[in-house]
Design a protein around this motif. Sequence first.
Motif, PDB file in Angstrom:
ATOM      1  N   VAL A   1       0.882  -1.185  -0.081  1.00  0.00           N
ATOM      2  CA  VAL A   1       0.142  -0.086  -0.059  1.00  0.00           C
ATOM      3  C   VAL A   1       0.841   1.253  -0.063  1.00  0.00           C
ATOM      4  CG1 VAL A   1      -1.674   1.369   1.428  1.00  0.00           C
ATOM      5  CG2 VAL A   1      -2.043  -1.070   1.016  1.00  0.00           C
ATOM      6  N   GLY A   2       1.974   1.315   0.783  1.00  0.00           N
ATOM      7  CA  GLY A   2       2.861   2.299   0.778  1.00  0.00           C
ATOM      8  C   GLY A   2       3.409   2.674  -0.681  1.00  0.00           C
ATOM      9  N   GLY A   3       3.811   1.429  -1.250  1.00  0.00           N
ATOM     10  CA  GLY A   3       4.401   1.771  -2.545  1.00  0.00           C
ATOM     11  C   GLY A   3       3.501   2.421  -3.550  1.00  0.00           C
ATOM     12  N   PHE A   4       1.954   1.916  -3.572  1.00  0.00           N
ATOM     13  CA  PHE A   4       1.133   2.510  -4.159  1.00  0.00           C
ATOM     14  C   PHE A   4       0.959   4.137  -3.895  1.00  0.00           C
ATOM     15  CE2 PHE A   4      -0.596  -1.707  -5.173  1.00  0.00           C
ATOM     16  CZ  PHE A   4      -0.819  -1.463  -6.413  1.00  0.00           C
ATOM     17  N   LEU A   5       0.759   4.578  -2.441  1.00  0.00           N
ATOM     18  CA  LEU A   5       0.755   5.777  -1.993  1.00  0.00           C
ATOM     19  C   LEU A   5       1.850   6.786  -2.514  1.00  0.00           C
ATOM     20  CD1 LEU A   5      -1.137   5.010   1.324  1.00  0.00           C
ATOM     21  CD2 LEU A   5      -2.373   5.929  -0.759  1.00  0.00           C
ATOM     22  N   VAL A   6       3.037   6.235  -2.444  1.00  0.00           N
ATOM     23  CA  VAL A   6       4.038   7.167  -2.778  1.00  0.00           C
ATOM     24  C   VAL A   6       3.942   7.835  -3.881  1.00  0.00           C
ATOM     25  CG1 VAL A   6       6.497   7.179  -3.489  1.00  0.00           C
ATOM     26  CG2 VAL A   6       5.823   5.798  -1.337  1.00  0.00           C
ATOM     27  N   PHE A   7       3.086   7.091  -4.865  1.00  0.00           N
ATOM     28  CA  PHE A   7       2.888   7.725  -6.223  1.00  0.00           C
ATOM     29  C   PHE A   7       1.592   8.339  -6.328  1.00  0.00           C
ATOM     30  CE2 PHE A   7       6.386   4.648  -7.256  1.00  0.00           C
ATOM     31  CZ  PHE A   7       7.074   5.351  -7.797  1.00  0.00           C
ATOM     32  N   MET A   8       0.644   7.698  -5.675  1.00  0.00           N
ATOM     33  CA  MET A   8      -0.842   8.305  -5.871  1.00  0.00           C
ATOM     34  C   MET A   8      -1.274   9.465  -4.924  1.00  0.00           C
ATOM     35  SD  MET A   8      -1.914   6.468  -8.330  1.00  0.00           S
ATOM     36  CE  MET A   8      -3.431   7.230  -8.251  1.00  0.00           C
ATOM     37  N   VAL A   9      -0.448   9.690  -3.996  1.00  0.00           N
ATOM     38  CA  VAL A   9      -0.648  10.881  -3.126  1.00  0.00           C
ATOM     39  C   VAL A   9      -0.455  12.184  -4.153  1.00  0.00           C
ATOM     40  CG1 VAL A   9      -0.049  12.402  -1.300  1.00  0.00           C
ATOM     41  CG2 VAL A   9      -0.476   9.803  -0.869  1.00  0.00           C
ATOM     42  N   PRO A  10       0.688  12.288  -4.658  1.00  0.00           N
ATOM     43  CA  PRO A  10       0.999  13.324  -5.576  1.00  0.00           C
ATOM     44  C   PRO A  10       0.019  13.208  -6.822  1.00  0.00           C
ATOM     45  CG  PRO A  10       2.706  11.954  -5.572  1.00  0.00           C
ATOM     46  CD  PRO A  10       1.940  11.557  -4.496  1.00  0.00           C
ATOM     47  N   VAL A  11      -0.130  12.136  -7.159  1.00  0.00           N
ATOM     48  CA  VAL A  11      -0.807  12.065  -8.363  1.00  0.00           C
ATOM     49  C   VAL A  11      -2.323  12.649  -8.269  1.00  0.00           C
ATOM     50  CG1 VAL A  11      -2.114  10.650 -10.125  1.00  0.00           C
ATOM     51  CG2 VAL A  11       0.406  10.170  -9.720  1.00  0.00           C
ATOM     52  N   GLY A  12      -2.841  12.330  -7.106  1.00  0.00           N
ATOM     53  CA  GLY A  12      -4.279  12.729  -6.669  1.00  0.00           C
ATOM     54  C   GLY A  12      -4.316  14.076  -6.284  1.00  0.00           C
ATOM     55  N   CYS A  13      -3.294  14.666  -5.907  1.00  0.00           N
ATOM     56  CA  CYS A  13      -3.111  15.885  -5.495  1.00  0.00           C
ATOM     57  C   CYS A  13      -2.983  16.961  -6.835  1.00  0.00           C
ATOM     58  CB  CYS A  13      -2.064  16.506  -4.699  1.00  0.00           C
ATOM     59  SG  CYS A  13      -2.113  15.889  -2.858  1.00  0.00           S
ATOM     60  N   ALA A  14      -2.328  16.234  -7.900  1.00  0.00           N
ATOM     61  CA  ALA A  14      -2.187  16.777  -8.998  1.00  0.00           C
ATOM     62  C   ALA A  14      -3.266  16.989  -9.968  1.00  0.00           C
ATOM     63  CB  ALA A  14      -0.912  16.567  -9.567  1.00  0.00           C
ATOM     64  N   LEU A  15      -4.167  16.104  -9.932  1.00  0.00           N
ATOM     65  CA  LEU A  15      -5.579  16.180 -10.784  1.00  0.00           C
ATOM     66  C   LEU A  15      -5.788  17.594 -11.139  1.00  0.00           C
ATOM     67  CD1 LEU A  15      -7.343  13.056  -9.752  1.00  0.00           C
ATOM     68  CD2 LEU A  15      -6.032  13.253 -11.653  1.00  0.00           C
ATOM     69  N   PHE A  16      -6.090  18.557 -10.005  1.00  0.00           N
ATOM     70  CA  PHE A  16      -6.511  19.745 -10.320  1.00  0.00           C
ATOM     71  C   PHE A  16      -5.730  20.864  -9.694  1.00  0.00           C
ATOM     72  CE2 PHE A  16     -10.175  16.909  -9.546  1.00  0.00           C
ATOM     73  CZ  PHE A  16     -10.933  16.822 -10.608  1.00  0.00           C
ATOM     74  N   PRO A  17      -5.507  22.105 -10.234  1.00  0.00           N
ATOM     75  CA  PRO A  17      -4.683  22.971  -9.658  1.00  0.00           C
ATOM     76  C   PRO A  17      -5.193  23.267  -8.318  1.00  0.00           C
ATOM     77  CG  PRO A  17      -5.478  23.638 -11.897  1.00  0.00           C
ATOM     78  CD  PRO A  17      -6.209  22.564 -11.537  1.00  0.00           C
ATOM     79  N   GLN A  18      -4.104  23.608  -7.302  1.00  0.00           N
ATOM     80  CA  GLN A  18      -4.498  23.860  -5.936  1.00  0.00           C
ATOM     81  C   GLN A  18      -5.054  25.480  -6.063  1.00  0.00           C
ATOM     82  OE1 GLN A  18      -1.662  23.585  -3.034  1.00  0.00           O
ATOM     83  NE2 GLN A  18      -2.941  24.090  -1.482  1.00  0.00           N
ATOM     84  N   ARG A  19      -4.584  26.306  -6.996  1.00  0.00           N
ATOM     85  CA  ARG A  19      -5.210  27.614  -6.883  1.00  0.00           C
ATOM     86  C   ARG A  19      -6.248  27.333  -8.027  1.00  0.00           C
ATOM     87  NH1 ARG A  19      -3.525  33.126  -9.731  1.00  0.00           N
ATOM     88  NH2 ARG A  19      -4.582  34.662  -8.372  1.00  0.00           N
ATOM     89  N   SER A  20      -7.245  27.055  -7.751  1.00  0.00           N
ATOM     90  CA  SER A  20      -8.491  26.659  -8.745  1.00  0.00           C
ATOM     91  C   SER A  20      -8.954  27.991  -9.270  1.00  0.00           C
ATOM     92  CB  SER A  20      -9.503  26.136  -8.366  1.00  0.00           C
ATOM     93  OG  SER A  20     -10.326  25.310  -9.186  1.00  0.00           O
ATOM     94  N   SER A  21      -9.797  27.702 -10.321  1.00  0.00           N
ATOM     95  CA  SER A  21     -10.420  29.197 -11.059  1.00  0.00           C
ATOM     96  C   SER A  21     -11.647  28.902 -11.461  1.00  0.00           C
ATOM     97  CB  SER A  21      -9.716  29.735 -12.345  1.00  0.00           C
ATOM     98  OG  SER A  21      -9.451  28.586 -13.243  1.00  0.00           O
ATOM     99  N   ILE A  22     -12.524  30.003 -11.440  1.00  0.00           N
ATOM    100  CA  ILE A  22     -13.888  29.767 -12.037  1.00  0.00           C
ATOM    101  C   ILE A  22     -14.344  31.046 -12.659  1.00  0.00           C
ATOM    102  CG2 ILE A  22     -14.715  30.730  -9.755  1.00  0.00           C
ATOM    103  CD1 ILE A  22     -17.414  28.829 -10.099  1.00  0.00           C
ATOM    104  N   ALA A  23     -14.991  30.662 -13.995  1.00  0.00           N
ATOM    105  CA  ALA A  23     -15.587  31.884 -14.665  1.00  0.00           C
ATOM    106  C   ALA A  23     -16.308  32.872 -13.945  1.00  0.00           C
ATOM    107  CB  ALA A  23     -16.151  31.556 -15.942  1.00  0.00           C
ATOM    108  N   VAL A  24     -16.079  34.159 -13.965  1.00  0.00           N
ATOM    109  CA  VAL A  24     -17.023  35.011 -13.324  1.00  0.00           C
ATOM    110  C   VAL A  24     -18.652  34.835 -13.621  1.00  0.00           C
ATOM    111  CG1 VAL A  24     -17.610  37.498 -13.105  1.00  0.00           C
ATOM    112  CG2 VAL A  24     -15.343  36.948 -12.731  1.00  0.00           C
ATOM    113  N   SER A  25     -18.792  34.628 -14.948  1.00  0.00           N
ATOM    114  CA  SER A  25     -19.985  34.235 -15.469  1.00  0.00           C
ATOM    115  C   SER A  25     -20.789  33.227 -14.785  1.00  0.00           C
ATOM    116  CB  SER A  25     -20.142  33.980 -17.188  1.00  0.00           C
ATOM    117  OG  SER A  25     -19.261  32.943 -17.092  1.00  0.00           O
ATOM    118  N   HIS A  26     -20.051  32.330 -14.071  1.00  0.00           N
ATOM    119  CA  HIS A  26     -20.690  31.087 -13.507  1.00  0.00           C
ATOM    120  C   HIS A  26     -20.697  31.244 -11.910  1.00  0.00           C
ATOM    121  CE1 HIS A  26     -18.842  28.319 -16.863  1.00  0.00           C
ATOM    122  NE2 HIS A  26     -19.629  28.898 -16.981  1.00  0.00           N
ATOM    123  N   LEU A  27     -20.532  32.614 -11.402  1.00  0.00           N
ATOM    124  CA  LEU A  27     -20.722  32.924 -10.012  1.00  0.00           C
ATOM    125  C   LEU A  27     -22.151  33.171  -9.780  1.00  0.00           C
ATOM    126  CD1 LEU A  27     -17.518  35.070  -9.257  1.00  0.00           C
ATOM    127  CD2 LEU A  27     -17.726  32.737  -8.733  1.00  0.00           C
TER     128      LEU A  27
END
Length: 319
Positions: A268-294
């Motif tokens: 499990v540790g072997g999987f998590l070493v790679f999957m924790v950064p992969v999961g975090c990287a799926l979306f930018p931490q500084r996310s954005s949303i169009a003002v038109s969608h607010l």
Amino acid sequence: MTASITTFNIDAPRWDQNTFMGRMKHFFNITDPRTLLVSEHELDLAKTLVESCRAGVVPPGTSDEQLYYAKKLYDSTFHPDSGDKMNLIGRMSFQVPGGMAITGCMLQFYRTVPAVVFWQWVNQSFNAIVNYTNRNAATPVPCAPIPSLLWINLVFRLTSFSFSLQRAPSLLARWVPFAAVAAANCVNIPLMRQQELINGITVTDENGNTLGKSRKAAIKGITQVVLSRIVMAAPGMILLPVIMEKLEKYPFMNKIRVLHAPLQTILVGGFLVFMVPVGCALFPQRSSIAVSHLEPSLRELIVAKHGDKVPYAYFNKGL
């Protein structure tokens, strides 16, 4: 000692955060479990160096690599919104050692209701700490939801485990922990961050100037975090049961049953070493949303103040 003037932008990402590979390199850096072994004194020195660099001065002879390392320690230890030191268990760098121990036990002890309930309770308590620690800190989170959170998670555990008691196939029973974890994350994270959903989270323009608070931004950020957490857990909790199912058919595995739990934990540790950064990287931490969608009220306020000069609003989605 006389300080040196520097133009080094320590807050500029070392890797392009607009690409998945750039974000993955960034999160491999800050989820590095070795940062947990760094002394409190060195962490405080790293924060001081980062803050000094932001002010444009650094100790003489400070190299770029020293500044990058200080930023690595800072990003892995201090909250991006508040700048406060995060508790050790809640840091993303603790996801590998903490997650491998708990997940290993969940995958090993899945045959009885008490065992499943206990280890799922431990896992979701751990997740509650991680969710609280990595929330958008601009929105206060009360401690009150935690007791009800644990009871809701307990119901999820019992419900999801019930079908495995009806003589489910061995492999299907082994997948019960993942189904329970995925379902609980859909409740755990929104519940821990419910104030963001109720009151909204702070959104800014591209330069960090506050525009207001948005519930729609909170929904987007929390949804992304839920998906990221499920992706982190999926490979280990789906593939590892298949691997163990195959291995346990060999006679030598029956002779070393006492080593099954440590073996699963290491894998499990072997999987998590790679999957924790992969999961975090799926979306930018500084996310954005169009003002038109607010929300209409916030959108009208932004348009009235800035016209069409602010097409997107930005926010910290949390981790």
